[in-house]
Design an enzyme around this catalytic site. Sequence first.
Site, short mmCIF file in Angstrom:
data_model
loop_
_atom_site.label_atom_id
_atom_site.label_comp_id
_atom_site.label_asym_id
_atom_site.label_seq_id
_atom_site.Cartn_x
_atom_site.Cartn_y
_atom_site.Cartn_z
CG ASP A 37 -12.44 -1.49 -0.99
OD1 ASP A 37 -12.01 -2.57 -1.13
OD2 ASP A 37 -11.96 -0.47 -1.58
CG ASP B 43 -2.01 -1.01 1.18
OD1 ASP B 43 -2.20 -1.70 0.15
OD2 ASP B 43 -2.80 -1.38 2.11
#
Length: 246
Positions: A129, A8
Amino acid sequence: MILFPAIDLKDGACVRLKLGDMEQATVFNTDPGAQAHEFETQGFEYLHVVDLNGAFAGQPVNGAAVEAILKSVKMPVQLGGGIRDRAGVEAWLDKGIARVILGTIAVRDPDLVREACKAHPGQVAVGIDARGGKVAVEGWAETSELTTIELARRFEDAGVAAIVFTDIDRDGVLKGLNIESTLALARAVEIPVIASGGLASLDDVKRLLQPDCAILEGAISGRALYDGRLDPAEALELIRNARGKA
């Protein structure tokens, strides 16, 4: 079952967030290319990368870091975060990304996703998500009224290569994967599903290798790999042994 190590990216560094909060970021490596190379050396076969700044900005921000990753590994890389138009999809595929992940745009402009899938078979995934069962967008800053299954079913016949399903309530807190919700999604659609959010230890990998999880394409691991809770050699050996028995 593919175990995807995660990188990330925030401000050019490899970080992990807690519950998707950009203010709760832990920096694990300031050299994303070196981190990607380390994962490849450890034996991983596919890398998962997210441009966190891009997800909030709505356009790629950590492009230089992504390009450094691509130069440092031979394994395929899937990328999400801030890819909101066809030009962005095509630019990253041209640069060598194996698969782009479209999240917010899958809610805002599903036709664009379908067009991208048609133009680039096998190279477009949808990122779903969820917070409390509802789909979150704009870098998880907003929650829609759509459920995960409602959104996934919109793309059933679109040619989506995979769905990356993240349970935000578990992301970065090492609570273990939400197997129940992930399997419910995987059973509701024909599209392969990748589990994300909360993978904490070898026990999670063992759970993913149980027969009921055979419908999943794989799972993503982030913090557990970075802080040593999950030993790469042990995890990959378990997976190899399971493949050998299949």
